[in-house]
Design a protein around this motif. Structure first.
Motif, PDB file in Angstrom:
ATOM      1  N   THR A  93       3.160 -37.798  13.630  1.00 41.26           N
ATOM      2  CA  THR A  93       3.008 -37.207  12.522  1.00 41.26           C
ATOM      3  C   THR A  93       3.825 -35.797  12.274  1.00 41.26           C
ATOM      4  O   THR A  93       4.620 -35.872  11.480  1.00 41.26           O
ATOM      5  N   PHE A  94       3.547 -35.028  13.306  1.00 41.97           N
ATOM      6  CA  PHE A  94       4.261 -33.642  13.337  1.00 41.97           C
ATOM      7  C   PHE A  94       5.686 -34.028  13.429  1.00 41.97           C
ATOM      8  O   PHE A  94       6.560 -33.168  12.881  1.00 41.97           O
ATOM      9  N   THR A 143       7.229 -34.904  10.297  1.00 47.34           N
ATOM     10  CA  THR A 143       7.305 -34.011   9.274  1.00 47.34           C
ATOM     11  C   THR A 143       8.633 -33.014   9.809  1.00 47.34           C
ATOM     12  O   THR A 143       9.375 -32.654   8.873  1.00 47.34           O
ATOM     13  N   LEU A 182      11.401 -34.787   8.397  1.00 49.53           N
ATOM     14  CA  LEU A 182      11.569 -34.185   6.888  1.00 49.53           C
ATOM     15  C   LEU A 182      12.268 -32.925   6.668  1.00 49.53           C
ATOM     16  O   LEU A 182      13.039 -32.767   5.775  1.00 49.53           O
ATOM     17  N   TYR A 183      11.889 -31.734   7.630  1.00 50.34           N
ATOM     18  CA  TYR A 183      12.346 -30.669   7.456  1.00 50.34           C
ATOM     19  C   TYR A 183      13.721 -30.553   7.596  1.00 50.34           C
ATOM     20  O   TYR A 183      14.577 -29.818   6.794  1.00 50.34           O
ATOM     21  N   ALA A 193      16.140 -27.464   6.664  1.00 55.28           N
ATOM     22  CA  ALA A 193      15.551 -26.369   7.151  1.00 55.28           C
ATOM     23  C   ALA A 193      15.233 -26.598   8.850  1.00 55.28           C
ATOM     24  O   ALA A 193      14.366 -26.916   9.191  1.00 55.28           O
ATOM     25  N   PHE A 214      15.665 -24.745  11.438  1.00 54.44           N
ATOM     26  CA  PHE A 214      14.967 -23.814  12.170  1.00 54.44           C
ATOM     27  C   PHE A 214      13.464 -24.097  12.423  1.00 54.44           C
ATOM     28  O   PHE A 214      12.544 -24.169  13.149  1.00 54.44           O
ATOM     29  N   LEU A 215      12.778 -24.460  10.780  1.00 53.75           N
ATOM     30  CA  LEU A 215      11.499 -24.769  10.751  1.00 53.75           C
ATOM     31  C   LEU A 215      11.111 -26.110  11.508  1.00 53.75           C
ATOM     32  O   LEU A 215      10.082 -26.223  12.203  1.00 53.75           O
ATOM     33  N   VAL A 249      10.647 -25.024  15.086  1.00 59.10           N
ATOM     34  CA  VAL A 249       9.253 -24.475  15.278  1.00 59.10           C
ATOM     35  C   VAL A 249       8.005 -25.464  15.190  1.00 59.10           C
ATOM     36  O   VAL A 249       7.154 -25.199  15.954  1.00 59.10           O
ATOM     37  N   GLN A 250       8.224 -26.416  14.127  1.00 58.37           N
ATOM     38  CA  GLN A 250       7.432 -27.402  13.983  1.00 58.37           C
ATOM     39  C   GLN A 250       7.233 -28.204  15.270  1.00 58.37           C
ATOM     40  O   GLN A 250       6.189 -28.362  15.877  1.00 58.37           O
ATOM     41  N   VAL A 269       5.598 -25.813  18.103  1.00 55.81           N
ATOM     42  CA  VAL A 269       4.437 -25.074  17.779  1.00 55.81           C
ATOM     43  C   VAL A 269       3.328 -26.293  17.537  1.00 55.81           C
ATOM     44  O   VAL A 269       2.385 -26.596  18.440  1.00 55.81           O
ATOM     45  N   TYR A 270       3.751 -27.284  16.585  1.00 52.88           N
ATOM     46  CA  TYR A 270       2.694 -28.200  16.444  1.00 52.88           C
ATOM     47  C   TYR A 270       3.048 -29.567  17.419  1.00 52.88           C
ATOM     48  O   TYR A 270       1.774 -29.653  18.191  1.00 52.88           O
ATOM     49  N   ILE A 298      -0.037 -27.235  19.880  1.00 55.51           N
ATOM     50  CA  ILE A 298      -1.299 -27.705  19.113  1.00 55.51           C
ATOM     51  C   ILE A 298      -1.816 -28.940  19.398  1.00 55.51           C
ATOM     52  O   ILE A 298      -2.959 -29.299  19.491  1.00 55.51           O
TER      53      ILE A 298
END
Lengths: 168, 102
Positions: free
Chosen positions: A39-40, A43, A46-47, A52, A54-55, A58-59, A62-63, A67
């Motif tokens: 799922t991450f 996502t 999709l960013y 996006a 950079f995001l 990061v996703q 980090v995720y 996580i």
């Protein structure tokens, strides 16, 4: 190019939603954790579609990295008994289903009849540069507070997980 | 053509799946997974609004990064709580966390 974008969007949306459903409905919590990673990643895709990048990075870091590893650690440290039926529903699952469905219907109706008014403009050339300028400019104080929050969260997590003195 | 509404639909669906997971699961770790799904849905919405309504700014992405930071801190503390409760009760089911019930 728009056709390719449409196709990629639907592919990523289906991957994200299907693996989110798998997270909730699978019986084995280890499988749930693995589908959470999927799922991450969806996502993050999709960013990228939304410019996006950079995001998205990061996703993933980090995720999908940190996580997800935390979740697997927690499963490993707490599980006992049969792992194949380790993710059951509780007694209020019917009420929870009704509430979630009702919320989705409300959201769908609300977004369906809304007309969004935006400002047109050119996206910044460098995403990372724009974010860096925002973080070190107008958002500098929230940025520092986020750093303090992470430190406090980390120290608190260590203290809580270790327990007090004389508990062993 | 993919519009803002498509992204909002994906975000809304993901949020409701996460809400269902957070409300209906027995294992405390699964509840935390549901909360993570909800936070992800919010991030999709923030970035989509940013991209379609204010493309010249990055405010939505900044907010999404703050959400990620808070989610990381939240999941670290939450999983630490789950591990500590498990060590006292040998169970991670939210149905049995009845210390405040008397």
């Amino acid at each position: 190019m728009p056709e390719v974008n449409t196709l990629v969007f639907w592919l990523l949306a289906i991957i994200t939603i299907a693996s989110a459903l798998a997270v909730v409905f699978l019986k084995n919590i280890v499988h749930s954790a693995l589908y959470l990673v999927l799922t991450f990643v969806g996502t993050a895709g999709l960013y990228i579609l939304l410019n996006a990048e950079f995001l998205a990075a990061v996703q993933i870091l980090v995720y999908a990295g940190a996580i997800a590893v935390l979740f697997v650690f927690a499963v490993m440290l707490t599980r006992r008994g049969d792992i194949r039926a380790s993710n059951p529903f509780n007694v209020n699952y019917l009420a929870a289903g009704v509430v979630s469905l009702a919320l989705f219907v409300i959201i769908a109706l609300a977004t369906g009849r809304m007309t969004w008014v935006g400002v047109s403009g050119q996206p910044p050339k460098s995403n990372v540069g724009a974010i860096a300028e925002a973080f070190l400019g107008p958002w500098a104080i929230p940025f520092e507070i986020a750093a303090v929050l992470l430190l406090v969260g980390m120290v608190g997590a260590i203290l809580v997980a270790r327990g007090g003195k004389g508990e062993e | 053509m993919i519009t803002l509404t498509h992204y909002l639909a994906v975000g809304g669906l993901l949020f409701c799946i996460g809400l269902f997971g957070a409300l209906a699961k027995k294992n405390a770790i699964a509840v935390l997974m549901g909360i993570e799904l909800m936070l992800n849905a919010v991030n999709i919405n923030l970035v989509a609004f940013n991209h379609f309504l204010q493309p010249a700014q990055v405010t939505g992405q900044i907010f999404a990064i703050f959400v990620i930071v808070v989610a990381a801190a939240e999941v670290a503390v939450g999983l630490a709580l789950v591990i500590n409760i498990y060590r006292r009760r040998l169970d991670s089911s939210v149905d049995d966390l009845d210390w405040l019930k008397w």
